[in-house]
Design an enzyme around this catalytic site. Structure first.
Site, PDB file in Angstrom:
ATOM      1  N   CYS A 251       4.724  24.212 -14.840  1.00  0.00           N
ATOM      2  CA  CYS A 251       5.589  23.320 -15.626  1.00  0.00           C
ATOM      3  C   CYS A 251       5.216  23.593 -17.081  1.00  0.00           C
ATOM      4  O   CYS A 251       4.559  22.789 -17.732  1.00  0.00           O
ATOM      5  CB  CYS A 251       5.330  21.865 -15.283  1.00  0.00           C
ATOM      6  SG  CYS A 251       5.559  21.482 -13.546  1.00  0.00           S
ATOM      7  N   GLY A 255       5.139  24.666 -23.833  1.00  0.00           N
ATOM      8  CA  GLY A 255       4.195  25.773 -23.994  1.00  0.00           C
ATOM      9  C   GLY A 255       2.866  25.433 -24.648  1.00  0.00           C
ATOM     10  O   GLY A 255       2.116  26.341 -25.014  1.00  0.00           O
ATOM     11  N   ASP A 276       9.452  27.010 -15.973  1.00  0.00           N
ATOM     12  CA  ASP A 276       9.945  25.656 -16.256  1.00  0.00           C
ATOM     13  C   ASP A 276      11.364  25.552 -15.741  1.00  0.00           C
ATOM     14  O   ASP A 276      12.086  26.538 -15.669  1.00  0.00           O
ATOM     15  CB  ASP A 276       9.895  25.329 -17.760  1.00  0.00           C
ATOM     16  CG  ASP A 276       9.919  23.829 -18.012  1.00  0.00           C
ATOM     17  OD1 ASP A 276       8.830  23.247 -18.249  1.00  0.00           O
ATOM     18  OD2 ASP A 276      11.003  23.218 -17.950  1.00  0.00           O
ATOM     19  N   ASP A 297      12.349  26.292 -10.427  1.00  0.00           N
ATOM     20  CA  ASP A 297      11.906  25.006  -9.912  1.00  0.00           C
ATOM     21  C   ASP A 297      10.573  25.263  -9.221  1.00  0.00           C
ATOM     22  O   ASP A 297      10.526  25.985  -8.212  1.00  0.00           O
ATOM     23  CB  ASP A 297      12.957  24.475  -8.918  1.00  0.00           C
ATOM     24  CG  ASP A 297      12.555  23.126  -8.336  1.00  0.00           C
ATOM     25  OD1 ASP A 297      11.371  22.737  -8.457  1.00  0.00           O
ATOM     26  OD2 ASP A 297      13.424  22.464  -7.752  1.00  0.00           O
ATOM     27  N   ASP A 314       1.267  20.938 -14.631  1.00  0.00           N
ATOM     28  CA  ASP A 314       1.277  19.881 -15.651  1.00  0.00           C
ATOM     29  C   ASP A 314       2.546  19.084 -15.406  1.00  0.00           C
ATOM     30  O   ASP A 314       3.568  19.285 -16.052  1.00  0.00           O
ATOM     31  CB  ASP A 314       1.273  20.541 -17.042  1.00  0.00           C
ATOM     32  CG  ASP A 314       1.065  19.544 -18.168  1.00  0.00           C
ATOM     33  OD1 ASP A 314       0.717  18.377 -17.883  1.00  0.00           O
ATOM     34  OD2 ASP A 314       1.242  19.929 -19.334  1.00  0.00           O
ATOM     35  N   CYS A 367       0.084  13.414 -18.293  1.00  0.00           N
ATOM     36  CA  CYS A 367      -0.268  12.636 -19.489  1.00  0.00           C
ATOM     37  C   CYS A 367       0.048  11.180 -19.200  1.00  0.00           C
ATOM     38  O   CYS A 367       0.609  10.463 -20.016  1.00  0.00           O
ATOM     39  CB  CYS A 367       0.405  13.161 -20.756  1.00  0.00           C
ATOM     40  SG  CYS A 367       2.172  13.036 -20.748  1.00  0.00           S
TER      41      CYS A 367
END
Ligand SMILES: C[S@@+](CC[C@H](N)C(=O)[O-])C[C@H]1O[C@@H](n2cnc3c(N)ncnc32)[C@H](O)[C@@H]1O
Length: 431
Positions: A251, A255, A276, A297, A314, A367
């Site tokens: 993912c 970048g 991505d 995907d 990520d 995150c």
């Protein structure tokens, strides 16, 4: 900016720099405008409670531009050093020009009532009692939706929730990364930055535009939160036996981590493939990593099973760990977003484990510190498979303390001054 966020779901951090440029606002004025815009968006929950008390009209019946102006006025009155008379007259003028004479009178009356108390006094009157309704109390005091207060409290514990919510409302420092082999921290320091505390590649920029620094302009350095740097570095630090040349960032867009991993990989004769779902994000990742990137995907692999030595997932997440940076995002998400994202996160982690060869390592990163997106996803997936060893991620981040009880690593804004990034490191075993 407030209108754009409300009307067309604009992202403040993407929109504001363009608006400032277009209007020729720079230097201290730009810093002030940013503080007004971000501060108003962050504090909106608290300000709306106060505005509602000072008005005889319910908020939902107010013209949205008028309500935004009142929020902006409340922010100036309650959280800035702008003198009260200036905050009131500037806001009333704005309402007169943008909404009309009648609403300007109304705004004047509401703002004068708001100005009668300072923020602490308002909170004393309005926030629910902390003993009887701790979540409701924190939600009003720190301007977070109640469901986010609950989710964050589950993750950080009752003892630190107050500090965490306060940190979400503070301006995050600007952190740069010197991509190894391409730039040095010293080069960033010479340009006005200070060396970072944790990551060997980090530097903090106390003021000024990162885009003015040549290394940033040339893509040899970039703006990147220090925890984002460290989770990527932790993956690169895990020893892997045998081949170690094929890395995947599943993912990758836009970048940030791919840029750092690409630079580390290049120094070791390895390569990172960026993937991505979105074309423009994949393209940005390829540019940042100076390597190949594909639109794919991650859950429907475009690669052979076991093709990679290291994989980073990520995953798309609620972003509840980055509320400092995206001041409007706390009002956009709802608990349904968690339920929508966790199945995707599981599929991507599964696919990451399939993509890595036995002996290779997968980093699962979000995150968000939300337990459903972090520990629960990882432990469910790891337990359901017979071929996963969960590593203690903290061992690969020896420069950082306070990363939680393990085996995962959880960064926190109030402890580390970073986003609340979560990292799990999983080694694929023979199965
Ligand atoms: C948290 S962001 C990644 C941030 C990036 N690693 C960085 O450090 O700059 C998540 C990314 O996953 C992408 N994405 C979402 N679903 C995906 C999927 N099924 N497969 C691949 N990428 C996906 C999104 O387009 C988004 O760019």
């Amino acid at each position: 900016m407030l209108r754009a966020v409300d009307e067309r779901d604009a992202y403040a951090n993407l929109l504001l720099p363009g608006l400032l440029r277009e209007r020729g606002i720079g230097g201290r004025d730009a810093a002030f405008a940013t503080e007004l815009a971000y501060g108003t968006l962050r504090g909106l929950g608290t300000y709306d409670e106060i505005i509602a008390t000072c008005s005889d009209r319910p908020l939902r019946k107010m013209d949205p531009p008028l309500l935004d102006a009142l929020r902006l006025g409340a922010h100036q009155l309650l959280r800035t050093r702008v003198p009260a008379h200036a905050a009131v007259s500037a806001t009333v003028d704005l309402v007169r020009r943008r909404v009309g004479q009648g609403p300007a009178k109304f705004a004047n009356a509401v703002l004068r009532k708001i100005a009668a108390r300072d923020l602490d006094a308002w909170l004393d009157v309005l926030a629910p009692d902390a003993g009887r309704d701790p979540v409701g109390h924190l939600a009003v005091v720190h301007s977070h939706p109640e469901w986010i207060v609950s989710a964050l409290r589950d993750a950080v514990g009752a003892g630190e929730i107050d500090d965490l919510l306060a940190a979400d409302n503070a301006r995050p420092r600007v952190t740069l990364v010197a991509r190894p082999g391409l730039a040095e921290v010293d080069e960033l320091v010479a340009a006005g930055a200070e060396p970072g505390e944790f990551s060997p590649y980090a530097a903090y920029l106390p003021e000024g535009d990162p885009g003015d620094i040549p290394a940033v302009r040339e893509g040899r350095a970039a703006v990147q939160d220090e925890a984002s740097q460290l989770v990527a570095l932790a993956l690169a630090r895990v020893p892997v036996e045998g081949d170690d040349r094929a890395w995947l960032d599943m993912c990758a867009g836009p970048g940030g981590k791919a840029g750092l991993l690409g630079a580390v990989a290049a120094g070791r004769g390895a390569r990172v493939l960026g993937a991505d779902l979105q074309f423009h994000r994949a393209r940005m990742a390829g540019r940042a990593a100076r390597g190949p990137a594909i639109v794919a995907d991650g859950a429907v692999p475009a690669w052979r099973a076991g093709a990679f030595d290291r994989v980073i997932v990520d995953a798309p997440c609620t972003g509840l760990g980055a509320l400092r940076r995206r001041p409007e995002s706390r009002w956009r998400r709802d608990p349904a977003s968690v339920a929508e994202l966790t199945p995707v996160q599981r599929r991507l982690l599964e696919s990451g484990l399939d993509a890595v060869r036995p002996g290779g390592v997968v980093a699962y990163v979000t995150c968000s510190p939300h337990l459903a997106e972090t520990r629960v996803v990882v432990s469910d997936v790891a337990e359901a498979r017979g071929d996963v060893e969960v590593l203690d991620a903290r061992e690969y981040l020896p420069e950082v303390t306070g990363l939680g009880p393990g085996p995962y690593a959880q960064f926190w804004p109030h402890r580390h001054g970073t986003d609340a990034m979560f990292l799990a490191l999983l080694r694929r075993t023979a199965g």
